[in-house]
Design an enzyme around this catalytic site. Structure first.
Site, PDB file in Angstrom:
ATOM      1  N   TYR A 119       0.875  -1.174  -0.072  1.00 58.45           N
ATOM      2  CA  TYR A 119       0.211   0.310  -0.047  1.00 58.45           C
ATOM      3  C   TYR A 119       0.789   0.616   0.062  1.00 58.45           C
ATOM      4  CZ  TYR A 119      -3.451   3.010   1.917  1.00 58.45           C
ATOM      5  OH  TYR A 119      -4.244   4.526   2.460  1.00 58.45           O
ATOM      6  N   ASP A 178       9.525  -7.049  -4.186  1.00 58.39           N
ATOM      7  CA  ASP A 178       8.501  -7.696  -2.155  1.00 58.39           C
ATOM      8  C   ASP A 178       8.673  -9.115  -3.335  1.00 58.39           C
ATOM      9  OD1 ASP A 178       6.215  -5.975  -2.284  1.00 58.39           O
ATOM     10  OD2 ASP A 178       5.564  -7.817  -2.055  1.00 58.39           O
ATOM     11  N   SER A 196       7.108   4.008  13.040  1.00 58.33           N
ATOM     12  CA  SER A 196       5.371   4.137  13.312  1.00 58.33           C
ATOM     13  C   SER A 196       5.711   4.580  14.308  1.00 58.33           C
ATOM     14  CB  SER A 196       5.313   2.348  13.063  1.00 58.33           C
ATOM     15  OG  SER A 196       3.569   2.819  13.623  1.00 58.33           O
ATOM     16  N   TYR A 231       5.184  -6.637  16.720  1.00 59.88           N
ATOM     17  CA  TYR A 231       4.877  -5.796  16.130  1.00 59.88           C
ATOM     18  C   TYR A 231       5.535  -4.330  16.167  1.00 59.88           C
ATOM     19  CZ  TYR A 231       3.558  -1.558  12.994  1.00 59.88           C
ATOM     20  OH  TYR A 231       3.238  -1.074  12.449  1.00 59.88           O
ATOM     21  N   LYS A 250       9.844  -2.461  15.360  1.00 59.97           N
ATOM     22  CA  LYS A 250       9.916  -1.595  14.689  1.00 59.97           C
ATOM     23  C   LYS A 250      11.339  -0.633  15.616  1.00 59.97           C
ATOM     24  CE  LYS A 250       7.506  -1.221  11.049  1.00 59.97           C
ATOM     25  NZ  LYS A 250       7.674  -0.676  10.032  1.00 59.97           N
ATOM     26  N   TYR A 309       5.642   6.980  10.878  1.00 62.69           N
ATOM     27  CA  TYR A 309       4.560   7.426  10.224  1.00 62.69           C
ATOM     28  C   TYR A 309       3.237   7.466  11.269  1.00 62.69           C
ATOM     29  CZ  TYR A 309       6.039   4.474   6.389  1.00 62.69           C
ATOM     30  OH  TYR A 309       6.760   4.258   5.199  1.00 62.69           O
ATOM     31  N   PRO A 367      -9.219  -4.135  22.862  1.00 62.03           N
ATOM     32  CA  PRO A 367      -7.615  -4.247  24.157  1.00 62.03           C
ATOM     33  C   PRO A 367      -6.608  -3.560  23.460  1.00 62.03           C
ATOM     34  CG  PRO A 367      -8.630  -6.180  23.605  1.00 62.03           C
ATOM     35  CD  PRO A 367      -9.436  -5.538  23.032  1.00 62.03           C
ATOM     36  N   GLY A 368      -6.282  -2.373  24.187  1.00 61.34           N
ATOM     37  CA  GLY A 368      -4.187  -2.218  23.354  1.00 61.34           C
ATOM     38  C   GLY A 368      -4.908  -0.492  22.901  1.00 61.34           C
TER      39      GLY A 368
HETATM   40  C1  WQD Z   1      -7.795   3.565  14.505  1.00 62.90           C
HETATM   41  C2  WQD Z   1      -8.996   3.945  15.410  1.00 62.90           C
HETATM   42  C3  WQD Z   1      -9.931   2.201  16.787  1.00 62.90           C
HETATM   43  C4  WQD Z   1     -11.203  -1.088  13.448  1.00 62.90           C
HETATM   44  C5  WQD Z   1      -2.655   0.326  14.267  1.00 62.90           C
HETATM   45  C6  WQD Z   1      -1.349  -0.088  15.130  1.00 62.90           C
HETATM   46  C7  WQD Z   1      -0.301   0.769  14.254  1.00 62.90           C
HETATM   47  C8  WQD Z   1      -0.307   0.666  12.650  1.00 62.90           C
HETATM   48  C9  WQD Z   1      -1.785   0.901  12.128  1.00 62.90           C
HETATM   49  C10 WQD Z   1       0.194  -0.678  10.618  1.00 62.90           C
HETATM   50  C11 WQD Z   1      -8.883   3.065  16.837  1.00 62.90           C
HETATM   51  C12 WQD Z   1     -10.692   2.305  15.359  1.00 62.90           C
HETATM   52  C13 WQD Z   1     -10.715   0.318  14.104  1.00 62.90           C
HETATM   53  C14 WQD Z   1     -12.335  -0.859  13.704  1.00 62.90           C
HETATM   54  C15 WQD Z   1     -12.996   0.868  15.003  1.00 62.90           C
HETATM   55  N1  WQD Z   1       0.162  -0.188  12.227  1.00 62.90           N
HETATM   56  N2  WQD Z   1     -11.819   1.314  14.836  1.00 62.90           N
HETATM   57  N3  WQD Z   1     -13.136   0.058  14.645  1.00 62.90           N
HETATM   58  O1  WQD Z   1      -4.744   1.244  16.316  1.00 62.90           O
HETATM   59  O2  WQD Z   1      -4.187   3.936  15.586  1.00 62.90           O
HETATM   60  O3  WQD Z   1      -3.133   1.969  14.599  1.00 62.90           O
HETATM   61  O4  WQD Z   1      -2.656   0.408  12.847  1.00 62.90           O
HETATM   62  O5  WQD Z   1       0.469  -1.423  10.336  1.00 62.90           O
HETATM   63  O6  WQD Z   1       1.019   0.465  14.659  1.00 62.90           O
HETATM   64  O7  WQD Z   1      -1.888  -0.205  16.040  1.00 62.90           O
HETATM   65  O8  WQD Z   1      -5.357   2.022  14.392  1.00 62.90           O
HETATM   66  O9  WQD Z   1      -7.055   2.073  11.962  1.00 62.90           O
HETATM   67  O10 WQD Z   1      -6.601  -0.205  13.398  1.00 62.90           O
HETATM   68  O11 WQD Z   1      -7.567   2.170  14.416  1.00 62.90           O
HETATM   69  O12 WQD Z   1     -13.287   1.134  15.549  1.00 62.90           O
HETATM   70  O13 WQD Z   1     -13.087  -1.697  13.159  1.00 62.90           O
HETATM   71  O14 WQD Z   1     -10.487   3.299  14.979  1.00 62.90           O
HETATM   72  O15 WQD Z   1     -10.389   1.124  18.289  1.00 62.90           O
HETATM   73  O16 WQD Z   1      -9.325   4.055  17.826  1.00 62.90           O
HETATM   74  P1  WQD Z   1      -4.609   2.609  15.644  1.00 62.90           P
HETATM   75  P2  WQD Z   1      -6.500   1.400  13.796  1.00 62.90           P
END
Ligand code: WQD
Length: 338
Positions: free
Chosen positions: A11, A31, A124, A149, A153, A177, A293-294
């Site tokens: 992506y 890749d 990240s 993960y 990083k 990012y 969670p998290g």
């Molecule tokens: C954003 C917000 C969710 C899905 C994660 C990794 C990070 C990076 C990117 C990647 C949060 C909410 C999500 C859904 C929801 N890694 N949400 N419903 O958590 O900031 O980052 O991805 O390659 O390391 O931690 O991004 O897009 O998962 O979530 O409500 O179905 O959307 O709870 O608040 P995040 P996200």
């Protein structure tokens, strides 16, 4: 002279390839297609009208990488090749540590053999850990990650900083990012996750085209204005341009530097859902579910350093991200099918 994009069929890699080609650089893509399709590289060629040499290799494979370096003249490596699913990393930590660390180490070893001195890494905001003082500045100490993960990083940043310390000619740019979303405005390349999307934006676009019935918002009882979590969403084309800006900087600055790639603006989950509905004139059915969670309540950047050092700043807004992401998904409802 060419830029090697390791993991360049993915992506962020494909969007970055387009921006490098538009800026007049040659690019080579390596890749293993673990989480990507060769068709995406062909689309990059169609968007830019340029040819992209493609190597279907795993950059953990030193011999295959040496062959690439002996056939191409590579002066910079931009490294996106890694596994990135948070939940999977918890279930399979050894696979994540093996792959993500090995890819980086092999790239560094082969670069050294071929005298390649410039490295840009896709890091990240997750390395800031559970730090809850916002915005996040590059000067803040890295924190405790919540999953393997994130630790990969964190560890790769450390490996790269140590390598730059030991080799006075090596330049390393660590790009942290925030949350890249959206797609190229042509609608020809975009995010194409395998299976159920883990991240919010591809979930929204898949609901928008009817691939999934409804979105679950993970919690609305956070301490934020509307109760949902806040993130720094950045258009993937802006993010891609940040890599282009990093290359001339690296050429002139041996050593290592950390740079946030974010907008500096926080947006809540419900704000992004409603922006998507308004911009695209479509309803996104959603329910409020329990917290995931998290998840951190808030995460957004201070983005000043990128502007000062690289002359780069994000230019697109949430409406652009929603419009372009929807265009990609409507033009490619099932992603890259070829
Ligand atoms: C954003 C917000 C969710 C899905 C994660 C990794 C990070 C990076 C990117 C990647 C949060 C909410 C999500 C859904 C929801 N890694 N949400 N419903 O958590 O900031 O980052 O991805 O390659 O390391 O931690 O991004 O897009 O998962 O979530 O409500 O179905 O959307 O709870 O608040 P995040 P996200």
């Amino acid at each position: 002279m060419a830029i090697l994009l390791a993991g360049g069929a993915g992506y962020i890699g494909t969007h970055t390839a387009v921006e490098f080609l538009n800026a007049g650089y040659d690019v080579v893509v390596a890749d293993n297609l673990y989480n990507s399709k060769e068709e995406a590289v062909r689309r990059v060629e169609r968007i830019t009208g340029k040819t992209v040499p493609f190597y279907k290799i795993d950059v953990c494979d030193g011999e295959a990488l040496r062959k690439l370096f002996s056939e191409q003249t590579i002066d910079t490596v931009v490294h996106f090749a890694g596994m990135k699913a948070v939940g999977e990393s918890v279930a399979k930590p050894l696979m994540y540590y093996r792959n993500n660390l090995d890819a980086t180490l092999t790239l560094l070893e082969v670069m050294k053999e071929f005298g390649c001195k410039s490295f840009v890494f896709s890091s990240s905001a997750t390395v800031y850990g559970t730090n809850d003082t916002m915005p996040l500045y590059e000067t803040m100490p890295r924190g405790m990650c919540t999953n393997p993960y994130g630790w990969t990083k964190w560890m790769i940043e450390q490996i790269l900083m140590d390598a730059a310390k030991a080799d006075p000619e090596l330049s390393v740019v660590l790009l942290r990012y925030f949350n890249p979303i959206g797609a190229h405005e042509s609608g020809m390349i975009g995010e194409d996750p395998q299976g159920v999307p883990n991240n919010i934006f591809p979930f929204i676009t898949q609901v928008a085209v009817g691939r999934r019935p409804l979105l679950t918002v993970f919690g609305d009882d956070y301490n934020t204005p509307d109760g949902t979590c806040i993130r720094d969403y950045i258009h993937v084309v802006d993010l891609a341009k940040g890599h282009v800006a990093a290359v001339p900087y690296a050429a002139e600055h041996p050593g290592s530097v950390i740079v946030n790639l974010g907008t500096g603006k926080g947006t809540s989950v419900l704000e992004i859902v409603h922006a998507f509905e308004r911009v695209n004139n479509i309803k996104i059915p959603y329910v409020i579910g329990p917290r995931r969670p998290g998840d951190l309540t808030e995460c957004y950047a201070n983005a000043d350093k990128a502007e000062q050092l690289l002359g780069w700043k994000a230019e697109k807004d949430i409406d652009d991200m929603c419009r372009d992401g929807y265009r990609w998904q409507t033009m490619n409802p099932m992603g890259y099918t070829e």
